[in-house]
Design a protein around this motif. Structure first.
Motif, PDB file in Angstrom:
ATOM      1  N   PHE A 198       0.801  -1.214   0.000  1.00 47.61           N
ATOM      2  CA  PHE A 198       0.000   0.000   0.000  1.00 47.61           C
ATOM      3  C   PHE A 198       0.841   1.275   0.000  1.00 47.61           C
ATOM      4  O   PHE A 198       0.505   2.268  -0.646  1.00 47.61           O
ATOM      5  N   LEU A 199       1.959   1.265   0.742  1.00 46.13           N
ATOM      6  CA  LEU A 199       2.748   2.486   0.955  1.00 46.13           C
ATOM      7  C   LEU A 199       4.044   2.474   0.159  1.00 46.13           C
ATOM      8  O   LEU A 199       4.654   1.431  -0.045  1.00 46.13           O
ATOM      9  N   LYS A 200       4.464   3.650  -0.289  1.00 40.49           N
ATOM     10  CA  LYS A 200       5.733   3.805  -1.017  1.00 40.49           C
ATOM     11  C   LYS A 200       6.670   4.678  -0.187  1.00 40.49           C
ATOM     12  O   LYS A 200       6.401   5.864   0.013  1.00 40.49           O
ATOM     13  N   HIS A 201       7.746   4.059   0.324  1.00 40.08           N
ATOM     14  CA  HIS A 201       8.742   4.780   1.134  1.00 40.08           C
ATOM     15  C   HIS A 201       8.067   5.679   2.175  1.00 40.08           C
ATOM     16  O   HIS A 201       8.234   6.896   2.186  1.00 40.08           O
ATOM     17  N   PRO A 202       7.281   5.077   3.061  1.00 40.11           N
ATOM     18  CA  PRO A 202       6.503   5.900   3.989  1.00 40.11           C
ATOM     19  C   PRO A 202       7.343   6.534   5.089  1.00 40.11           C
ATOM     20  O   PRO A 202       8.389   6.011   5.472  1.00 40.11           O
ATOM     21  N   THR A 203       6.839   7.649   5.589  1.00 43.77           N
ATOM     22  CA  THR A 203       7.362   8.238   6.814  1.00 43.77           C
ATOM     23  C   THR A 203       6.617   7.575   7.971  1.00 43.77           C
ATOM     24  O   THR A 203       5.380   7.584   7.993  1.00 43.77           O
ATOM     25  N   VAL A 204       7.362   6.976   8.886  1.00 45.19           N
ATOM     26  CA  VAL A 204       6.731   6.294  10.024  1.00 45.19           C
ATOM     27  C   VAL A 204       6.556   7.290  11.159  1.00 45.19           C
ATOM     28  O   VAL A 204       7.511   7.931  11.599  1.00 45.19           O
ATOM     29  N   VAL A 205       5.325   7.441  11.585  1.00 35.97           N
ATOM     30  CA  VAL A 205       4.990   8.365  12.669  1.00 35.97           C
ATOM     31  C   VAL A 205       4.444   7.526  13.814  1.00 35.97           C
ATOM     32  O   VAL A 205       3.397   6.908  13.689  1.00 35.97           O
ATOM     33  N   GLU A 206       5.175   7.490  14.924  1.00 38.16           N
ATOM     34  CA  GLU A 206       4.782   6.634  16.036  1.00 38.16           C
ATOM     35  C   GLU A 206       4.650   7.453  17.306  1.00 38.16           C
ATOM     36  O   GLU A 206       5.520   8.266  17.630  1.00 38.16           O
ATOM     37  N   VAL A 207       3.549   7.242  18.006  1.00 42.16           N
ATOM     38  CA  VAL A 207       3.333   7.916  19.284  1.00 42.16           C
ATOM     39  C   VAL A 207       3.322   6.858  20.368  1.00 42.16           C
ATOM     40  O   VAL A 207       2.474   5.970  20.364  1.00 42.16           O
ATOM     41  N   ASP A 208       4.279   6.933  21.293  1.00 44.06           N
ATOM     42  CA  ASP A 208       4.458   5.928  22.341  1.00 44.06           C
ATOM     43  C   ASP A 208       4.731   4.571  21.700  1.00 44.06           C
ATOM     44  O   ASP A 208       4.891   4.458  20.489  1.00 44.06           O
ATOM     45  N   SER A 209       4.778   3.536  22.505  1.00 41.07           N
ATOM     46  CA  SER A 209       5.014   2.195  21.988  1.00 41.07           C
ATOM     47  C   SER A 209       3.754   1.654  21.346  1.00 41.07           C
ATOM     48  O   SER A 209       2.656   2.083  21.663  1.00 41.07           O
ATOM     49  N   GLN A 210       3.947   0.701  20.452  1.00 37.37           N
ATOM     50  CA  GLN A 210       2.789   0.077  19.812  1.00 37.37           C
ATOM     51  C   GLN A 210       1.897  -0.561  20.871  1.00 37.37           C
ATOM     52  O   GLN A 210       2.371  -1.178  21.814  1.00 37.37           O
ATOM     53  N   ALA A 211       0.596  -0.423  20.688  1.00 39.89           N
ATOM     54  CA  ALA A 211      -0.412  -1.026  21.561  1.00 39.89           C
ATOM     55  C   ALA A 211      -0.264  -0.611  23.014  1.00 39.89           C
ATOM     56  O   ALA A 211      -0.495  -1.386  23.923  1.00 39.89           O
ATOM     57  N   THR A 212       0.175   0.637  23.241  1.00 44.48           N
ATOM     58  CA  THR A 212       0.275   1.142  24.601  1.00 44.48           C
ATOM     59  C   THR A 212      -0.977   1.932  24.933  1.00 44.48           C
ATOM     60  O   THR A 212      -1.315   2.866  24.213  1.00 44.48           O
ATOM     61  N   PRO A 213      -1.656   1.608  26.017  1.00 43.57           N
ATOM     62  CA  PRO A 213      -2.833   2.394  26.382  1.00 43.57           C
ATOM     63  C   PRO A 213      -2.445   3.836  26.699  1.00 43.57           C
ATOM     64  O   PRO A 213      -1.324   4.107  27.130  1.00 43.57           O
ATOM     65  N   ALA A 214      -3.354   4.759  26.495  1.00 49.20           N
ATOM     66  CA  ALA A 214      -3.094   6.162  26.781  1.00 49.20           C
ATOM     67  C   ALA A 214      -2.720   6.320  28.250  1.00 49.20           C
ATOM     68  O   ALA A 214      -3.297   5.688  29.132  1.00 49.20           O
TER      69      ALA A 214
END
Length: 459
Positions: A198-214
Motif C-alpha cells: 500500500f505504501l511507497k517509502h513511507p514516513t513512520v509516525v509513532e506515538v508511544d510504543s505500539q499497543a500502549t494504552p493512553a
C-alpha cells in the motif's frame, strides 16, 4: 516544536473550525503527522486510539483539497466499521464547515439508495467500509480516476475482520499516483503485509510504543470467580453515581450484553442505559450512541462492534465485564476513556478462564494491570457446577493451545478411568486363568465327554 495549529500554516477557514471545536493544542500524533502529510508524503501512523489521529489526517487533507471540484471523489477513507466511518465523516464535516467540500459516508446494513443519490450529487471525500465501497464501485456509481488520497484507518482491525481481500481489490482500481496514509494502533504481520503493498517509502509516525494504552487511563483488574459475582461487583461500582457518571460496559457476546442490559435496566430504569451490538438495527445503534454522547444515557452496554470509532467526550469509566478474546481490542476498548488529554479509568473483571487472555494482554501492552481486591461488601457467590465445568474446559483448551501434547484434565480423568478398568479386566482374566489351570491340573487321564462335545466317549 509545534505549539499551536497556527504553526502548521493551515488556512483561516480550517483554523476557525478548529477553534470552534475547542481545540487549542495539537496532540503528539497531530504534531508529528500533519506536516509530512501536507508535504505529500506517504505516512504509516502508529498511535493508540483516543490520541486525535482522525484530525491528524483529515486537517491536512482538507487543506490540500481546498474546495469542491468536479463530481468525482478525490479522497477515499476506508474504515473497518460503520461506527468508525460515521465518526470520521462527522469530523470531516466539523473541520470543513467553512469550506464547500462535500463528503459522504457509505456502509452496509441499510439500502444503498440514499447513498447513491448523494454520490450522484457530487462528492469530494468518501468515507466507507470496504465492502460497501466495492459494491457501489462495481455497480458503476463511483469513479476513482480523480482520487488523490487513499487513507486506511484502524488497519489492524481491518485485517482482523478479514478485509485483506477487499483491500487488494480496491488497490487494483484506484490510480497508482496518489498519496497513501495508513493508521493503526498495533502492527500485526497482516498489517505489515498490506503496508508493503500500500505504501511507497513511507514516513513512520509513532506515538508511544505500539499497543500502549493512553497514559491518561488508570487501569485496574479484579479477579472474580464467576458470573454472578461479576454482576454483584458491577452493581456495587455503579452505586457511585458521581464518580461513575458516564460509562461503557463491554461484553464479549451479544447474549451477555443483552442480559447485562436487562439487569441494569431493571435496576436503573429505561432512560439510564442502552445496549448496542451487531443484532441491533442501524437506526437503533445511531440513536443509542447519540443519546449517550448527549448525556441523556449514563450507561452504554456494548460488544466490540463499538470498541472503535466511538468518540464520546468525558467517558468516566470503561468496564470490561468480559476480557476480550481478541487481545488487541483491550487497547481499543479502554481508549474510549481518557481521550485527548482527559483522564479516565478502565476496570476489567477477570474469571479464572480469562486469566490466559489477561497474560497475553499484559504482554502486548508491556505492562502489568494493577490488581484490585473485591470490596468486602460485595457478596462472592459460589460457582455453580456447570460454570465450574465450563471454566475447567476453557482452561484445558488454553493449555492445549500452548502445548498440543497436553491432553487436559478431562482427558486425564477419562484416561485414568480407562486404565483402572483395563487393570480390573486383566486382574479378572488372570484370576480366571489360575482357576482354570487349577482344574486342569486335577484332571484324571480318563475322562467322559458328552453333551455338546458329541456322543463319543473315551475311557
Amino acid at each position: 516544536m509545534v505549539q499551536s495549529f497556527e504553526d502548521f500554516k493551515l488556512n483561516r477557514q480550517i483554523l476557525n473550525a478548529i477553534a470552534d471545536a475547542g481545540y487549542t493544542q495539537p496532540t503528539p500524533i497531530q504534531q508529528k503527522a500533519i506536516t509530512p502529510i501536507l508535504a505529500g508524503q506517504d505516512i504509516m501512523g502508529i498511535a493508540q486510539t483516543g490520541t486525535g489521529k482522525t484530525a491528524a489526517f483529515v486537517l491536512p487533507m482538507i487543506m490540500k483539497l481546498k474546495y469542491a471540484q468536479e463530481k468525482e471523489p478525490r479522497a477515499l477513507i476506508l474504515a473497518p466499521t460503520r461506527e468508525l466511518a460515521m465518526q470520521i465523516e462527522e469530523n470531516i464535516k466539523l473541520y470543513s464547515k467553512y469550506t464547500d467540500l462535500r463528503s459522504v459516508v457509505l456502509y452496509g446494513g441499510l439500502g444503498p439508495k440514499a447513498q447513491i443519490a448523494k454520490l450522484e450529487e457530487g462528492v469530494d471525500i468518501i468515507v466507507s467500509t470496504p465492502g460497501r465501497f466495492l459494491d457501489l464501485y462495481l455497480e458503476g456509481h463511483i469513479s476513482t480516476k480523480l482520487l488523490q488520497f487513499l487513507v486506511m484507518d484502524e488497519a489492524d482491525k481491518m485485517m482482523d475482520m478479514g478485509f485483506i481481500g477487499s483491500i487488494h481489490r480496491i488497490l487494483e482500481v484506484v490510480p497508482r499516483k496518489r498519496q497513501n496514509l495508513l493508521f493503526s494502533a498495533t502492527m500485526s504481520e497482516l498489517v505489515h503485509k498490506i503496508a508493503g503493498d500500500f505504501l511507497k517509502h513511507p514516513t513512520v509516525v509513532e506515538v508511544d510504543s505500539q499497543a500502549t494504552p493512553a497514559v491518561t487511563v488508570t487501569q485496574s483488574l479484579y479477579p472474580v470467580p464467576n458470573l454472578k459475582t461479576k454482576i454483584n461487583l458491577l452493581q456495587h461500582l455503579l452505586k457511585d453515581e458521581v464518580d461513575f457518571n458516564r460509562l461503557i460496559v463491554f461484553c464479549k457476546t451479544k447474549t451477555v450484553a443483552d442480559n447485562i442490559f436487562k439487569f441494569l435496566e431493571r435496576r436503573y430504569g429505561e432512560g439510564e442505559v442502552r445496549v448496542i451490538h451487531a443484532n441491533k438495527g442501524q437506526n437503533t445503534r445511531i440513536n443509542s450512541i447519540n443519546a449517550f454522547k448527549e448525556g441523556d444515557v449514563r450507561i452504554l452496554v456494548a460488544t466490540d462492534v463499538a470498541a472503535r470509532g466511538l468518540d464520546v467526550s468525558d467517558v468516566s469509566h470503561v468496564i470490561n465485564f468480559d476480557v476480550p478474546i481478541i487481545i488487541e481490542d483491550y487497547v481499543h476498548r479502554i481508549g474510549r476513556t481518557g481521550r485527548a488529554f482527559k483522564t479516565g479509568a478502565a476496570i476489567t473483571f477477570c474469571s479464572p478462564a480469562e486469566e490466559y487472555y489477561v497474560r497475553k494482554i499484559e504482554k502486548l501492552i508491556r505492562q502489568q494491570i494493577p490488581l484490585s481486591e473485591i470490596p468486602a461488601d460485595v457478596h462472592i457467590e459460589e460457582t455453580p457446577y456447570e460454570e465450574r465445568q465450563a471454566i475447567a474446559r476453557a482452561i484445558d483448551d488454553q493449555k492445549r493451545r500452548e502445548d498440543p501434547e497436553f491432553k487436559g484434565a478431562f482427558h486425564e480423568k477419562k484416561h485414568a478411568k480407562a486404565i483402572a478398568q483395563k487393570a480390573a479386566k486383566e486382574k479378572r482374566a488372570s484370576s480366571a486363568e489360575k482357576t482354570s489351570g487349577k482344574f486342569k491340573g486335577n484332571k484324571k487321564s480318563s475322562t467322559v465327554k458328552g453333551g455338546f462335545l458329541g456322543n463319543k466317549r473315551k475311557y
